[in-house]
Design a protein around this motif. Structure first.
Motif, PDB file in Angstrom:
ATOM      1  N   ILE A  52       0.830  -1.203   0.000  1.00  5.83           N
ATOM      2  CA  ILE A  52       0.000   0.000   0.000  1.00  5.83           C
ATOM      3  C   ILE A  52       0.869   1.259   0.000  1.00  5.83           C
ATOM      4  CG2 ILE A  52      -0.371   0.468   2.481  1.00  5.83           C
ATOM      5  CD1 ILE A  52      -3.365   0.707   1.830  1.00  5.83           C
ATOM      6  N   LEU A  55       1.741   1.996  -3.436  1.00  2.00           N
ATOM      7  CA  LEU A  55       0.632   2.583  -4.197  1.00  2.00           C
ATOM      8  C   LEU A  55       0.568   4.098  -4.053  1.00  2.00           C
ATOM      9  CD1 LEU A  55      -2.261   0.014  -3.552  1.00  2.00           C
ATOM     10  CD2 LEU A  55      -1.096   0.454  -5.710  1.00  2.00           C
ATOM     11  N   ASN A  56       0.923   4.607  -2.870  1.00  2.71           N
ATOM     12  CA  ASN A  56       0.846   6.071  -2.705  1.00  2.71           C
ATOM     13  C   ASN A  56       2.206   6.758  -2.807  1.00  2.71           C
ATOM     14  OD1 ASN A  56       2.054   5.539  -0.245  1.00  2.71           O
ATOM     15  ND2 ASN A  56       0.226   5.964   0.966  1.00  2.71           N
ATOM     16  N   ILE A  88      -4.584  10.408  -4.278  1.00  2.00           N
ATOM     17  CA  ILE A  88      -4.476   9.069  -3.674  1.00  2.00           C
ATOM     18  C   ILE A  88      -4.529   9.257  -2.165  1.00  2.00           C
ATOM     19  CG2 ILE A  88      -3.144   6.929  -3.552  1.00  2.00           C
ATOM     20  CD1 ILE A  88      -1.583   7.968  -6.040  1.00  2.00           C
ATOM     21  N   MET A  90      -5.608   8.268   1.967  1.00  3.53           N
ATOM     22  CA  MET A  90      -5.357   7.139   2.863  1.00  3.53           C
ATOM     23  C   MET A  90      -6.219   7.243   4.115  1.00  3.53           C
ATOM     24  SD  MET A  90      -2.778   4.722   2.830  1.00  3.53           S
ATOM     25  CE  MET A  90      -1.545   3.956   3.855  1.00  3.53           C
ATOM     26  N   LEU A 167      -7.157   4.522  -0.272  1.00  2.00           N
ATOM     27  CA  LEU A 167      -6.442   3.384   0.292  1.00  2.00           C
ATOM     28  C   LEU A 167      -6.809   3.256   1.763  1.00  2.00           C
ATOM     29  CD1 LEU A 167      -2.891   4.133  -1.189  1.00  2.00           C
ATOM     30  CD2 LEU A 167      -4.697   2.727  -2.195  1.00  2.00           C
ATOM     31  N   ASP A 169      -5.824   1.214   5.104  1.00  2.00           N
ATOM     32  CA  ASP A 169      -4.836   0.335   5.709  1.00  2.00           C
ATOM     33  C   ASP A 169      -5.355  -0.176   7.047  1.00  2.00           C
ATOM     34  OD1 ASP A 169      -2.620  -1.069   6.388  1.00  2.00           O
ATOM     35  OD2 ASP A 169      -1.282   0.650   6.594  1.00  2.00           O
ATOM     36  N   VAL A 199      -9.057   0.551  -2.303  1.00  2.21           N
ATOM     37  CA  VAL A 199      -8.200  -0.601  -2.056  1.00  2.21           C
ATOM     38  C   VAL A 199      -8.110  -0.792  -0.546  1.00  2.21           C
ATOM     39  CG1 VAL A 199      -5.913  -1.612  -2.307  1.00  2.21           C
ATOM     40  CG2 VAL A 199      -6.859  -0.215  -4.151  1.00  2.21           C
TER      41      VAL A 199
END
Length: 344
Positions: A52, A55-56, A88, A90, A167, A169, A199
């Motif tokens: 992850i 991804l960012n 993007i 989180m 995203l 987490d 995601v």
């Protein structure tokens, strides 16, 4: 035609700390469609948190490429990477809120960093507070909020700059089961309302079952299994995937079926696996009428995913080999998997 939002191509991430290099992500290739909720599941040390961060853009791959919405994040630097990260967002396991700021101020923070006008920030904050169900809590501080409310602030803050990708987490790991379901419903609503690509990194199969369209299972840095959630649940190929499936109390594999039920039976036991529309058909009744045979239901279970129901049924029937072959063929034509698991 589906649009691909995220492409991971032959990603490797090796940390060279000390004498022995550690491969955290090992030759991973994935594609996530725009508007999908994509789950990445694995236990601690599987590599999902490193993935992850790739991804960012917080980590750069040792080899391979990460492309999001047409832009290669793995190659972006400086101002280009900063602009890319604005799209993007989180959501964190432990919320990561600014404790000296109110709910409204936490949500506004990323827009302030991006240089948005004050009037635009105020309007967007008000919109997001209503969206995540925190009306009336605008001036509360994080210490005055429950865990679920803190995560709602985290989600609102992540949405502030209208990202392309969200995203998450382990976004529900610190929450109780009821609050977890509420947060998952909120994410599902956001996804359906705005078509936002999400995601989810998790170690909980319940999270995957509840809202994900597809799932990748990670072990030792590798993706060992990937596919539509219903397919992975009903036909898990790897031992670790079967272990994750057993986490969900509403559904487990053949271990739920007691072989002792077949000890004194003459005939065959057939396991039927249903997905989607086939879960609503009176299959056993249809087979009874067609073949004039009594089908005895031994065991069954069913559960729901974001994209439909699935379940399994164990039935006993005394049939000839020819009848048995015809029954299995009929099941296949009805999009139902049939497997003879025991002969009396």
């Amino acid at each position: 035609m589906s649009i691909i939002m995220i492409v991971l191509e032959r990603i490797n991430k090796i940390f060279d700390h000390g004498k022995t290099p550690i491969t955290a992500v090992d030759d991973v290739s994935l594609r996530v469609e725009k508007g999908q909720i994509y789950g990445i599941i694995g236990y601690s040390g599987a590599g999902k948190s490193t993935l992850i961060r790739l991804l960012n853009g917080l980590e750069k791959p040792t080899t391979g490429s990460v492309t999001i919405n047409g832009q290669q994040i793995s190659a972006a630097k400086g101002e280009a990477l900063r602009r890319a990260r604005l799209k993007i967002s989180m959501v964190f396991q432990h919320f990561n809120l600014l404790w000296s700021r109110t709910v409204s101020e936490n949500i506004a923070f990323s827009m302030q960093i991006a240089g948005a006008p004050k009037a635009q920030i105020a309007a967007r904050v008000a919109e997001l507070i209503a969206l995540v169900g925190l009306t009336g809590r605008e001036r509360a501080y994080p210490s005055q909020l429950s865990g679920g409310q803190k995560q709602r602030v985290g989600i609102a803050r992540a949405l502030a700059n209208s990202p392309d990708v969200l995203l998450c987490d382990e976004a529900t790991s610190a929450l109780d089961p009821q609050t977890t379901d509420q947060i998952l419903e909120l994410l599902l609503d956001i996804n359906r309302r705005f078509g936002l690509t999400i995601v989810l990194i998790t170690h909980e199969m319940h999270v995957v079952r509840k809202i994900c369209d597809r799932v990748a299972v990670m072990e030792n840095g590798k993706v060992v299994e990937e596919g539509e959630v219903i397919r992975v649940f009903t036909h898990p190929q790897q031992a670790i995937t079967r272990q994750f499936v057993r986490q969900v109390s509403q559904y487990a594999d053949d271990e739920d079926f007691d072989p002792e039920l077949t000890r004194d039976l003459q005939g065959s036991v057939i396991k039927l696996t249903f997905t989607g529309h086939s879960t609503h058909r009176p299959v056993v009744g249809e087979l009874t009428l067609r073949y004039g045979l009594p089908f005895n239901i031994l065991h069954g279970k069913m559960t729901q995913t974001a994209n439909g129901a699935f379940g399994q049924l164990w039935v006993h029937v005394s049939a000839s080999q020819e009848q048995l072959a015809n029954i299995l063929a009929d099941l296949q034509r009805s999009d139902i998997d049939g497997e003879v698991i025991a002969h009396g």
